[in-house]
Design an enzyme around this catalytic site. Structure first.
Site, PDB file in Angstrom:
ATOM      1  N   ALA A  90      -7.930  -8.355  -7.627  1.00  0.00           N
ATOM      2  CA  ALA A  90      -8.909  -9.181  -6.918  1.00  0.00           C
ATOM      3  C   ALA A  90      -9.471 -10.310  -7.778  1.00  0.00           C
ATOM      4  O   ALA A  90      -9.885 -11.342  -7.245  1.00  0.00           O
ATOM      5  CB  ALA A  90     -10.048  -8.306  -6.406  1.00  0.00           C
ATOM      6  N   HIS A 101      -3.611   5.758   3.649  1.00  0.00           N
ATOM      7  CA  HIS A 101      -4.402   4.582   3.291  1.00  0.00           C
ATOM      8  C   HIS A 101      -3.791   3.305   3.869  1.00  0.00           C
ATOM      9  O   HIS A 101      -4.501   2.454   4.446  1.00  0.00           O
ATOM     10  CB  HIS A 101      -4.503   4.503   1.770  1.00  0.00           C
ATOM     11  CG  HIS A 101      -5.493   3.518   1.254  1.00  0.00           C
ATOM     12  ND1 HIS A 101      -5.141   2.262   0.826  1.00  0.00           N
ATOM     13  CD2 HIS A 101      -6.842   3.612   1.071  1.00  0.00           C
ATOM     14  CE1 HIS A 101      -6.222   1.616   0.401  1.00  0.00           C
ATOM     15  NE2 HIS A 101      -7.267   2.413   0.546  1.00  0.00           N
ATOM     16  N   ASP A 109       0.844  -1.194   0.000  1.00  0.00           N
ATOM     17  CA  ASP A 109       0.000   0.000   0.000  1.00  0.00           C
ATOM     18  C   ASP A 109       0.883   1.249   0.000  1.00  0.00           C
ATOM     19  O   ASP A 109       1.976   1.238  -0.568  1.00  0.00           O
ATOM     20  CB  ASP A 109      -0.946  -0.031   1.210  1.00  0.00           C
ATOM     21  CG  ASP A 109      -2.292   0.605   0.920  1.00  0.00           C
ATOM     22  OD1 ASP A 109      -2.338   1.840   0.753  1.00  0.00           O
ATOM     23  OD2 ASP A 109      -3.297  -0.121   0.845  1.00  0.00           O
TER      24      ASP A 109
END
Length: 822
Positions: free
Chosen positions: A385, A280, A248
């Site tokens: 994903a 984040h 991240d």
């Protein structure tokens, strides 16, 4: 354009690349916001591919083109916008990525000064190329790259980014609303006052563990696992800490509510991983592991930092954006650091062969990757994903209702809290964010929490147990659909399944493990009606009572590895449980393989069989070894065409782990080329190429004054701590001229002893052991050395007769070992 080079994969063919009129047109298209071919990769190899994937199709929809960042925007990272820079990833066929980088930087390349190349991954042979399209002929440079015979294929070094929070409301304690101020008192403050208001009579450790507990902790049942483990400290004392990697924007290493020790990190292109200019990554870290028992802030799914650890890969910049090459470095850093779980609340870019390969390889190395499904609220494949070896996570609100922004598709697998999630933020602050980015660390945190108590389970089994124990959000018989996957992740229910059934609750393991990575509702879960419950389920860091017991295989191949294969079957019905190598592949020459050969094995009798196509086994130092619960069952190299090791696991009435292996081959000699593994004792023993209808045998001539000369004996055979307690010799023989009472004997020596010990003798005669003048096949003798531990063994055949013409011919000698384990 040529299609993609084919990689050897066990199950899936690689998709074909886009087909365009010319490479120059494709390269030029990268400078704009749209490509006429909407390409994903340029390939130099040949082979067929599967064009069913929309992400790889040359006719990609306009919607997909719109959501995919344009190549030119890559230069916008910290620059002055789209200024004509084209960024590519070049996959070489061997280790030339680093070499090419050095060649260019030393000025040996024909590429011009406005092009740069750097190594992204030496291990995966990937380099990053940046071309200044305003000063260079992009098409000519791409042509040069493509003409390089060592280039496998080329992809865009596309933009990846954090998923922007659906609703980003910073908690503001200056609010004039007294009620709101009381509700959010935890922000940047000690929580003593608020905790006393909520639990005025509870001032114990339970109170501090529940400090400002967000609704997601209860919804995921994390607190129920904490309570269970605490209530039974003896049973659950052994925890194997799991390393969780976050890819991240970084991590605020100075935050008072986050772990400070045990953190490893990977720096890519965006500075110190222990800083986070965006916030984040720090927010995701707090969901997974904000500290408990510190009277501060919030509490994460894993509040005890001694039971897990972080690895931080800073792959995005302070604006929450980064190149695919940086993310690739970050993922590699996770794997190399030993992370078992990777949490990725990021997206961006099309489907990529490079990324598909790294996720598949990570899965084969036992890593479990979770990624956010995306925040558009549509039927849409977002990456990473939507890769089959990544668990796609969607979001729900505090009422367990699917969030309207949560993407959905056939790969969606699990749901978790993702609306109004309060977590850590840089500067010792806390923010409330919403998005599938918040749901993903909840699931990753639950996986770490559960896996730490069941460390023998594979990543595939943990993945399946999380899906099997999830609370379904649909009324269908399967309990799964593409809007909510298998449902809401439940830590306690997953823990209970493993406690009751062991790792078998997660189904069988595949070989390679990536064979089991399918994703979505098609993920192959276990049928618990066929899984017996354990009498004493337990969790530990490798204790003998662990619920999951599996066979392990270590294989060191020789330079003819393609000859080797193996399988594990159930002895009673012949059902094949596992095999190797995967279909369509061979083992690599002179390579060591070390890993599970089975899933969790219950009571029953099993056979492990290893084969060699040419009948010469594995040339030393190559060998194989199989172990069960860290006990060696067999280890050998000279096993001929095949070798079978049979073993039995006791039922619940016997101590778990009782094994009864049947005879395992130690030596096999058919005298096809001389004495082989044997030596002659003197002139009264010799090799014959043929006699009495047999090819290759040994004659022992009796009548000598020195019986030792009428013998053959094996070299001393090391048993490599196999634990054999008794041995069996099987052989064929033919007596010629042996009168009644004439005999020959089998002797042995254990542990290099100086004296031979007689095991058995065979006498000639109608009422004795054999008749003269005929072959006696499959004759056997069993002996048990007196030594408690037998580390080496040697055998000898010796003739005893009064006449010189009394002879015995011996063929096909086999030696087996037997282990009696309790």
């Amino acid at each position: 354009m040529p299609r993609h080079h084919q990689r050897k994969r066990a199950r899936k063919r690689r998709p074909s690349a886009a087909s365009c009129a010319s490479l120059a047109i494709i390269a030029a298209a990268l400078l704009t916001n749209g490509s006429p071919c909407d390409f994903v990769a340029y390939a130099t190899g040949t082979g067929s591919g599967d064009s069913s994937s929309s992400s790889w199709d040359t006719k990609t929809s306009r919607k997909d083109r719109r959501t995919r960042p344009a190549a030119g925007s890559v230069r916008g990272l910290g620059g002055d916008g789209n200024n004509g820079k084209v960024n590519l990833l070049v996959k070489y066929k061997d280790s030339l990525a680093h070499t090419r980088s050095l060649e260019y930087n030393s000025g040996n390349s024909t590429w011009q000064s406005h092009t740069s190349i750097s190594t992204v991954s030496e291990e995966r042979h990937i380099a990053a190329v940046e071309i200044d399209g305003t000063k260079e002929d992009v098409g000519a440079i791409v042509d040069e790259i493509m003409d390089d015979e060592d280039v496998d294929f080329v992809e865009e070094d596309f933009i990846m980014y954090k998923y922007n929070p659906y609703n980003n409301n910073r908690i503001d304690e200056s609010s004039k609303s007294k009620e709101e101020l009381q509700n959010l008192r935890h922000t940047n403050r000690y929580l003593t006052t608020q905790q006393q208001q909520q639990n005025s009579t509870v001032l114990t450790d339970e109170r501090t563990l529940m400090e400002s507990q967000q609704y997601g902790i209860a919804l995921t049942q994390a607190a129920s696992v904490w309570a269970l483990v605490k209530s039974k400290p003896n049973k659950y004392s052994n925890n194997n800490p799991i390393k969780v990697c976050i890819v991240d924007t970084g991590y605020d290493g100075g935050h008072v509510d986050l772990p400070k020790s045990g953190i490893t990190m990977t720096e890519t292109d965006y500075g110190d991983p222990m800083t986070d200019g965006d916030g984040h990554g720090t927010h995701c870290a707090g969901v997974i592991g904000a500290l408990g028992n510190n009277n501060r802030g919030i509490v994460g799914v894993n509040p005890d930092p001694t039971k897990f650890s972080f690895h931080i890969s800073k792959a995005l910049n302070d604006d929450g954006m980064g190149k695919a090459s940086s993310v690739l470095k970050g993922i590699e850093g996770c794997i190399k650091a030993g992370s078992k779980i990777i949490s990725m609340s990021i997206g961006g870019g099309p489907k990529s062969q490079i990324f598909g390969d790294i996720y598949e390889d990570a899965y084969d190395q036992g890593v479990l990757v979770f990624a956010a499904a995306g925040n558009v609220g549509k039927l849409q494949d977002d990456y990473p994903a939507s890769y089959p070896h990544v668990v796609s996570v969607g979001a729900v609100d505090k009422d367990s209702i699917r969030a309207s922004f949560s993407n959905w598709n056939s790969q969606l697998e699990l749901m978790a809290p993702g609306v109004d999630i309060v977590s850590t933020y840089p500067g010792n602050s806390y923010h409330r964010l919403s998005g599938t980015s918040m749901a993903t660390p909840y699931v990753a945190g639950v996986a770490a929490l559960v896996w730490g108590y069941f460390p023998r389970c594979s990543n595939q089994q943990i993945r399946n147990v999380l899906a099997l124990s999830a609370k379904s959000m649909v009324a269908s018989a399967s309990g799964c659909n593409r809007r909510t996957g298998f449902g809401m992740v439940h830590a306690k229910d997953a823990f209970d399944l493993l406690d009751e059934y062991g790792c078998a609750a997660g189904g069988k393991d595949f070989s390679p493990p990536s064979e089991g990575g399918v994703g979505g509702c098609d993920q192959p879960l276990a049928d618990l009606s066929n899984v017996p419950a354990l009498q004493q389920a337990s969790v530990s860091n490798g204790s003998s009572g662990n619920a999951c017991q599996r066979l392990s295989l270590k294989l060191l191949t020789d330079d003819e590895a393609y000859e080797i294969s193996w399988k594990l079957i159930r002895a009673d019905d012949g059902e094949e449980l596992n095999s190797g190598p995967p279909a369509g592949r061979n083992f690599e020459d002179k390579t060591e393989y070390n890993g599970p050969a089975s899933g969790c094995l219950g009571p029953g009798t099993y056979k492990f069989i290893i084969y060699d196509k040419w009948g010469d086994g594995i040339q030393e130092p190559g060998h194989y070894a199989i172990t069960f619960n860290e006990k060696i069952l067999n280890s050998n190299s000279n096993f001929g065409y095949s070798e079978t090791t049979q073993f039995k696991i006791g039922d619940s009435s016997s101590p778990l782990g009782v094994l009864q292996p049947i005879w395992t081959s130690i030596l096999n000699e058919n005298f096809s080329n001389g004495l082989g593994k044997f030596n002659d004792g003197g002139d009264d023993a010799m090799y014959l190429s043929s006699k009495f209808g047999r090819n290759g045998l040994v004659m022992i001539k009796s009548g000598s004054d020195n019986y030792d000369e009428a013998s053959i004996y094996s070299n001393n055979i090391s048993l490599n701590n196999r634990g054999y307690t008794k041995f069996k010799v099987v052989f064929s023989f033919y007596g010629a001229g042996m009168e009644i009472g004439d005999r020959f004997c089998l002797d042995y020596k254990a542990n290099g002893a100086s004296k031979w010990i007689k095991a058995k003798c065979w006498r000639s005669g109608q009422n004795f052991d054999f008749e003269d003048g005929m072959w006696n096949d499959n004759t056997d003798s069993v002996f048990r050395p007196t030594a408690i531990i037998t580390n080496s063994i040697s055998i000898r055949f010796r003739g005893f007769s009064e006449e010189n013409f009394d002879r015995v011919f011996i063929d096909k000698i086999q030696l087996f070992g037997h282990v009696e384990l309790v």
